[in-house]
Design an enzyme around this catalytic site. Sequence first.
Site, mmCIF file in Angstrom:
data_model
loop_
_atom_site.group_PDB
_atom_site.id
_atom_site.type_symbol
_atom_site.label_atom_id
_atom_site.label_comp_id
_atom_site.label_asym_id
_atom_site.label_seq_id
_atom_site.Cartn_x
_atom_site.Cartn_y
_atom_site.Cartn_z
ATOM 1 N N LYS B 416 0.792 -1.104 0.040
ATOM 2 C CA LYS B 416 0.022 -0.011 0.034
ATOM 3 C C LYS B 416 0.927 1.125 -0.093
ATOM 4 C CE LYS B 416 -3.752 2.416 2.403
ATOM 5 N NZ LYS B 416 -3.410 3.491 1.908
ATOM 6 N N ARG B 421 -3.789 8.839 -4.880
ATOM 7 C CA ARG B 421 -4.442 7.947 -5.428
ATOM 8 C C ARG B 421 -4.635 8.780 -6.889
ATOM 9 N NH1 ARG B 421 -8.129 3.750 -4.190
ATOM 10 N NH2 ARG B 421 -8.380 2.183 -5.632
ATOM 11 N N ARG B 586 -16.232 0.884 -0.704
ATOM 12 C CA ARG B 586 -15.379 0.423 0.414
ATOM 13 C C ARG B 586 -15.636 -1.143 0.583
ATOM 14 N NH1 ARG B 586 -11.860 3.049 3.180
ATOM 15 N NH2 ARG B 586 -12.573 5.142 2.961
#
Lengths: 267, 765
Positions: B416, B421, B586
């Site tokens: 990660k 992003r 999500r």
Amino acid sequence: MFEARLLQGNLLKKVLDSIKDIITEGNFDCSPNGLSLQAMDSSHVSLIDILLESEGFEHYRCDRNIPMGLNITNLVKMLKCAGSDDIVTIKCEDKPDNVTFLFESKDNDKISDFEMKTMTIDDEHLLVPDQTYTAVVKMPSAEFQRLCRDMSAIGDTVHISVTKEGVRFSTTGDMGTANITVRPNPSADLKDEERTEVQITEPVSASFALRYLNSFTKATPLSPTVTLGMVPNLPVVVEYKIADMGHVRYYLAPKIEDEENGGAIEA
Amino acid sequence: MQQKNLMDCFFGGGAAARSKVKAAKRDSDAGEKEDASANAGAGEPKFKRLKKGAGGDDGEVSVARGSPEKHEAKEASAAKADVPGPKSPRKEKKGLSLKSRDTTSAKESKPKKTFGVGQKSIAAAAASKSFDAKASATWKTGEPVPYGALAEAFDRISATSKRLEKTEIMMETFRVVISTTPEDLLPIAYLATCSIAPPHEGIELGIGDATLIKCLSESTGRTEKTVKQDMKQEADLGKVAMMSRSSQRTMFQPKPLTVRQVFQDFKTIALTEGKDSMDRKKKIIKKLLTSSKKSEATYVVRALQGSLRIGASEQTILSALARAALWEKGEVDAASDESIASSEDAALKVMKKVFSECPSLDKIVPAMMEHGVADLPNHCKFTVGVPVSPMLAKPTTGVHEVLEKFTDTEFTCEYKYDGERAQLHYEGGKLKIFSRNAEDNTEKYPEIRTEILPKSLRETTENVVLDGEVVAYDRETKQILPFQNLQRRKRKDVSEEDLKKQATVCYFAFDCLYYNGTSLLQSTLVERRKALREACQEREGLFFFATDKTSDDLDELQVFLDDAIEAKTEGLIVKTVDSTYEPSQRSVNWLKLKKDYMEGIGDSLDLVVVGAWHGKGKRKGWYGNYLLACYNEDNEEYEIVSKIGTGLTEEELDVVKKQLDPHKIDGPCSYYKFKEGSRNEPDVWFDAQVVWEVKVANLTLSPHYLAAFGSVESGKGISLRFPRYERTRDDRTPTSATTSDQLQEMYENQPEAGASRGNGGDFSD
């Protein structure tokens, strides 16, 4: 088609200067009687009514009624290109996409022409009635301008009350209050335009937003005198006559007086 | 006392202008009557309109509330709804909403939610069936829809807290519009979602309160001071606008607002720039305010502020839109109430999916009107140039939890990366870079366009959409640099010079959403990864694929996590290999695993700064403590969750003060939820603008804070233990902050809380 030639081109500049703070666009109506414009500010609180009669132009031709929607801001910009002594000619077709403005210098040694795009403005024609005013005050326009400016240094609303004795302007602000009373002056020494006259059938009083009145006084260069006409509970009219030509009139809706504004009417 | 009969204007409409505070509290019927009589009484107009206005100049307009039969149906539905179901009310609300969540996971702590057809939706179906859209219109077919009709619908929506009713009201409004003036559906849909263009176009409203107060005072003739006083009392400028009795009469009653005009005006306001743009904007706003009647002013002002606050989310509006189209296009299987409910349910799913893949009302609404709802997926597809909101991962507390959640599922792990992003949309030599909020970031990273992508795209790649992370990267030491390096970069007009001074970046790609003409949103992760490698190749220091590993061995995973931390990333994202790309979700198919939070809640929080206390001693001149809030999506409210004071360096104290001060407001907004009179009231309140990333030890319950209040234990809200400032999130909007629902879920997933509830594992090391 429409064609109008105006010897004092400067006049057109002054007329536009008198409205450019209030409206950004407007429909000029060309009719055989003359060139006129009516428009309200964006808040619909004031109304401008301009008339330039055909007789005032050196040459005037208008075959039918033509609405000419123009952006006032751009028009002012364009008129800046005209010299103060220039002769201005306005021309357009019956259903104009463009309006031509022709500036000729006084000595005829320079001619400029400008074409300005018209715009479609969706507004209604509003009928402004001829009103019998219960109080009419005529005073020097410069004095009225000064008065409005002084008042707005103190407050933002002016209460105008007209009685036989004169006109009283009062305002209240954070720093305090101000009152100015203007009395009719019959002195024979004064010229007509320097004189303040009051004609009334009954006393009238109302409150108005100074912001608007101050904008109206931009018309001061058009006329040495200004006339205020009042009727109870109706808009005040502030009129600047243009000699041999017509007028610029402003209508202004009164404010509603209540506790918030320190007014008196609360039945 | 009633001074209302004084004409507010000199012609037209009579005393229809806004009424005063006291007047506004009158029974609305009486109000209407009075308005009407004033209308008639305005007789003997001194000033007349010459041209007949384009119809509907006077008179009030509203969406009629349907036929009497329908009323009964509605009552019946309400009665049915009152029968207590097996689920708790909170859960039930969710089950019926569009926010469906995958519940396949073994360790879902909440009771399973049923999807599909519930009692309520069956009852609602009956109501929808008897609704006569055409007969309910208060304007003539083909005429522009009056804004008043929409404002009235908004009024009714804010008056109820039931999501189903909100949807119902909006749906009826849409149905009336479709059956009379379908061309107004698009502007109405935009006005209802409080937007004016698809998000990636970056055209937004958002007029500051100061400007709005000025406009309000100028258009009503009231002083700014009195408007501000009201503002203090009401804490909602929209309400103040409605209640401001105009102290300034008008010359002529302005024409009533129409939906398309308001939408056009909003658009003009948003697009106006350059010299005098503020003045031009103000003129339009004043015109809108002067023309507003009743509650119209409220919604005009709130829309200009950027949020309607009627408690109807985008999803609510979308489902209303889908159902309305379904009925008016005759796509409903009306055989029985059950069949109606199930065809509505299908429509909702279609709409939700289509909108997540093609988030553009500009495309959806016309296609829906032409082809109907069922066929929408064939007409509105994911395309290059229109970004989808990225798929997100759920936080977890450790490798154990991951293994437990993904029992019997094949999964894979990726580093990660700690960056920004970025969705890259490439086609025909042109590139657009979109942030997670669909903001256009192309100009912020010019080197991606000029260097990185040209070097890493394969020649066979004609078009592609990549998902990945832009990371600050030192090309010499081959090290990932901290996130802060990205924040220091210029956002616009980045010159060659700037590039030399700024940190260099590297793109870590981990997903491919579109490749050579084919959307891959429905493909599995395995297929998408394959496409990613077909479309691009790695370039040292410029473009990497995210480091990944597939294993289900606990020790191996633990080592891989340690490696990830060693490589200066935040941890791991764990993904199931056969999952599709779920935009804006999500999803439980993606889990995040961070090192720092192994013991805590598994993730940092993004919270909104809504207040602060003046600093003392060392912090004199700055703020000492700050008040944080989370976002409640259901009510569109900010709920106070904690105070925070640690984690800021002196330099940061200075920076955040400068950032926060422009957002100072006189008092709390009406949509801030906090315990009044308690120690939670700060010295200074801020408008909800700034979002901070905050690390916490864990979540606790506290009677002083109102976040997710009562959802875990009655009389208590969720709060933070040992919160620490991490950084300011420029890429987060307040509405995308951590939500109360998320907090609640995190609380329940906490090892200790979970253990006490009997559904957590043993997480002690």
